[in-house]
Design an enzyme around this catalytic site. Structure first.
Site, PDB file in Angstrom:
ATOM      1  N   ASN A   9       9.534  68.453  32.555  1.00  0.00           N
ATOM      2  CA  ASN A   9       9.835  68.379  34.205  1.00  0.00           C
ATOM      3  C   ASN A   9      11.298  68.594  34.480  1.00  0.00           C
ATOM      4  OD1 ASN A   9      10.146  67.609  36.674  1.00  0.00           O
ATOM      5  ND2 ASN A   9       9.919  65.013  36.360  1.00  0.00           N
ATOM      6  N   TRP A  10      11.270  69.704  35.078  1.00  0.00           N
ATOM      7  CA  TRP A  10      12.827  70.379  35.185  1.00  0.00           C
ATOM      8  C   TRP A  10      13.305  69.506  36.681  1.00  0.00           C
ATOM      9  CZ3 TRP A  10      12.656  76.260  34.627  1.00  0.00           C
ATOM     10  CH2 TRP A  10      12.371  76.696  33.107  1.00  0.00           C
ATOM     11  N   LYS A  11      12.696  68.862  37.299  1.00  0.00           N
ATOM     12  CA  LYS A  11      13.257  68.313  38.628  1.00  0.00           C
ATOM     13  C   LYS A  11      13.922  69.205  39.540  1.00  0.00           C
ATOM     14  CE  LYS A  11      13.415  63.922  36.065  1.00  0.00           C
ATOM     15  NZ  LYS A  11      13.827  62.532  35.946  1.00  0.00           N
ATOM     16  N   HIS A  96       5.381  61.344  40.866  1.00  0.00           N
ATOM     17  CA  HIS A  96       6.476  60.883  39.929  1.00  0.00           C
ATOM     18  C   HIS A  96       7.198  60.018  40.570  1.00  0.00           C
ATOM     19  CE1 HIS A  96      10.073  61.295  38.169  1.00  0.00           C
ATOM     20  NE2 HIS A  96       9.702  61.610  36.948  1.00  0.00           N
ATOM     21  N   GLU A  98      10.035  59.330  41.166  1.00  0.00           N
ATOM     22  CA  GLU A  98      11.266  59.736  42.069  1.00  0.00           C
ATOM     23  C   GLU A  98      10.502  60.246  43.468  1.00  0.00           C
ATOM     24  OE1 GLU A  98      12.832  62.487  39.371  1.00  0.00           O
ATOM     25  OE2 GLU A  98      13.664  61.031  38.296  1.00  0.00           O
ATOM     26  N   GLU A 168       5.195  56.420  32.989  1.00  0.00           N
ATOM     27  CA  GLU A 168       6.705  56.598  33.046  1.00  0.00           C
ATOM     28  C   GLU A 168       7.324  55.303  33.482  1.00  0.00           C
ATOM     29  OE1 GLU A 168       7.830  61.019  32.997  1.00  0.00           O
ATOM     30  OE2 GLU A 168       7.400  60.370  35.226  1.00  0.00           O
ATOM     31  N   GLY A 174      15.584  58.805  32.792  1.00  0.00           N
ATOM     32  CA  GLY A 174      17.082  59.088  33.091  1.00  0.00           C
ATOM     33  C   GLY A 174      17.921  58.149  32.569  1.00  0.00           C
ATOM     34  N   SER A 214      13.322  58.992  28.905  1.00  0.00           N
ATOM     35  CA  SER A 214      14.283  59.085  27.952  1.00  0.00           C
ATOM     36  C   SER A 214      13.849  59.493  26.610  1.00  0.00           C
ATOM     37  CB  SER A 214      15.297  58.024  28.086  1.00  0.00           C
ATOM     38  OG  SER A 214      15.902  57.700  29.081  1.00  0.00           O
ATOM     39  N   GLY A 235      12.119  64.780  30.812  1.00  0.00           N
ATOM     40  CA  GLY A 235      12.929  65.048  32.060  1.00  0.00           C
ATOM     41  C   GLY A 235      14.225  65.880  31.457  1.00  0.00           C
ATOM     42  N   GLY A 236      15.360  65.055  31.439  1.00  0.00           N
ATOM     43  CA  GLY A 236      16.624  65.737  30.969  1.00  0.00           C
ATOM     44  C   GLY A 236      16.498  66.432  29.588  1.00  0.00           C
TER      45      GLY A 236
HETATM   46  C1  PEP Z   1      10.869  62.133  33.970  1.00  0.00           C
HETATM   47  O1  PEP Z   1      11.429  61.925  35.019  1.00  0.00           O
HETATM   48  O2  PEP Z   1       9.760  62.460  34.134  1.00  0.00           O
HETATM   49  C2  PEP Z   1      11.682  61.747  32.805  1.00  0.00           C
HETATM   50  C3  PEP Z   1      10.820  61.406  31.981  1.00  0.00           C
HETATM   51  O3  PEP Z   1      12.900  62.131  32.727  1.00  0.00           O
HETATM   52  P1  PEP Z   1      13.835  61.631  31.365  1.00  0.00           P
HETATM   53  O4  PEP Z   1      13.065  62.346  30.362  1.00  0.00           O
HETATM   54  O5  PEP Z   1      15.202  62.231  31.927  1.00  0.00           O
HETATM   55  O6  PEP Z   1      13.995  60.266  31.235  1.00  0.00           O
END
Ligand code: PEP
Length: 251
Positions: A9-11, A96, A98, A168, A174, A214, A235-236
């Site tokens: 997920n590049w956001k 999601h 967010e 999640e 994050g 994470s 994500g990251g």
């Molecule tokens: C996400 O937002 O879907 C996610 C899992 O982010 P991160 O891996 O950065 O925690």
């Protein structure tokens, strides 16, 4: 056999040229990943068409990060499920945390979005998860159960085949704080049991449930070894092809 999936997920990250380079790097390294793992990149809307051209004919599938809750028409700034499908998407992420937190995405809206995504041939990666207060109050099971019931239970067993669930925990997204494999497995098993309560044990066994929060190459193996964890929503770590592929080889 349910699908193993690693989805990035590049956001709201990368410019279009940067995103194209990232997609090319993921494709180039994808041969390192076992053939039974589905690889997905979820990009910003602006990146979908150029990234579709990069992943076409490869094993990497394209996803959006969201879609509109309306079919078409005077909804300035929105992007419909039909548009996503025509841009080359096979999936869209929906719900999601967010989007729930910053853009007022309700379960009600998610039902509409899911309905439109499925009707337009997209598979849905439906996110659920509790925030820190809810976890500390011991309400994480109730929160996830309500999110699953409010959205997923509006669909048929046939439609369920086109839905992937992503658990999640918001406190792990994050933050660098990962749920332990045991914490994640506990909720994944609970989600599967909740799904079984409505759709039956056989259907629930077929649903892929991804962990997100994470996840990185150093912790993916332990998480993916759990019985009810079928991969990750990343994500990251999805912003670096080496890390993303490093996670995907962890099954
Ligand atoms: C996400 O937002 O879907 C996610 C899992 O982010 P991160 O891996 O950065 O925690």
């Amino acid at each position: 056999m349910r699908k193993k999936i690693v989805a990035g997920n590049w956001k709201m990250n990368t410019t279009v040229p940067e995103g194209v380079e990232l997609a090319k790097a993921v494709v180039a390294k994808s041969a390192e990943v076992p053939a039974d793992v589905t690889l997905i990149v979820a990009t910003p809307f602006t990146h979908l068409c150029p990234v579709a051209a990069v992943v076409e004919g490869t094993r990497v599938a394209l996803s959006a990060e969201n879609c509109a809750d309306k079919e078409k028409g005077a909804y300035t700034g929105e992007v419909s499920a039909a548009m996503l499908a025509s841009a080359g998407c096979k999936y869209t992420i929906l719900g999601h945390s967010e989007r729930r937190q910053y853009y007022g995405e309700t379960d009600e809206k998610l039902v509409e979005k899911t309905r439109l995504a499925l009707a337009n041939g997209l598979d849905v990666i439906l996110c659920v998860g509790e925030n820190l207060d809810e976890r500390e109050a011991g309400r994480h099971f109730d929160v996830c159960e309500a999110q699953i019931k409010n959205v997923l239970f509006n669909f048929s067993a046939e439609e369920l085949k086109h839905i992937v669930i992503a658990y999640e925990p918001v406190w792990a997204i994050g933050t660098g704080k990962t749920a332990t494999a045991a914490q994640a497995e506990e909720i994944h098993a609970f989600i599967r049991k909740t799904v079984a309560g409505k759709f039956g044990a056989e259907a629930a066994e077929e649903v892929s449930i991804l962990y997100g929060g994470s996840c990185k190459p150093s912790n993916a193996k332990e998480l993916f070894a759990e019985k009810d964890i079928d991969g990750g929503l990343i994500g990251g770590a999805a912003l670096k092809a080496d890390d993303f592929i490093g996670i995907a080889v962890s099954f």
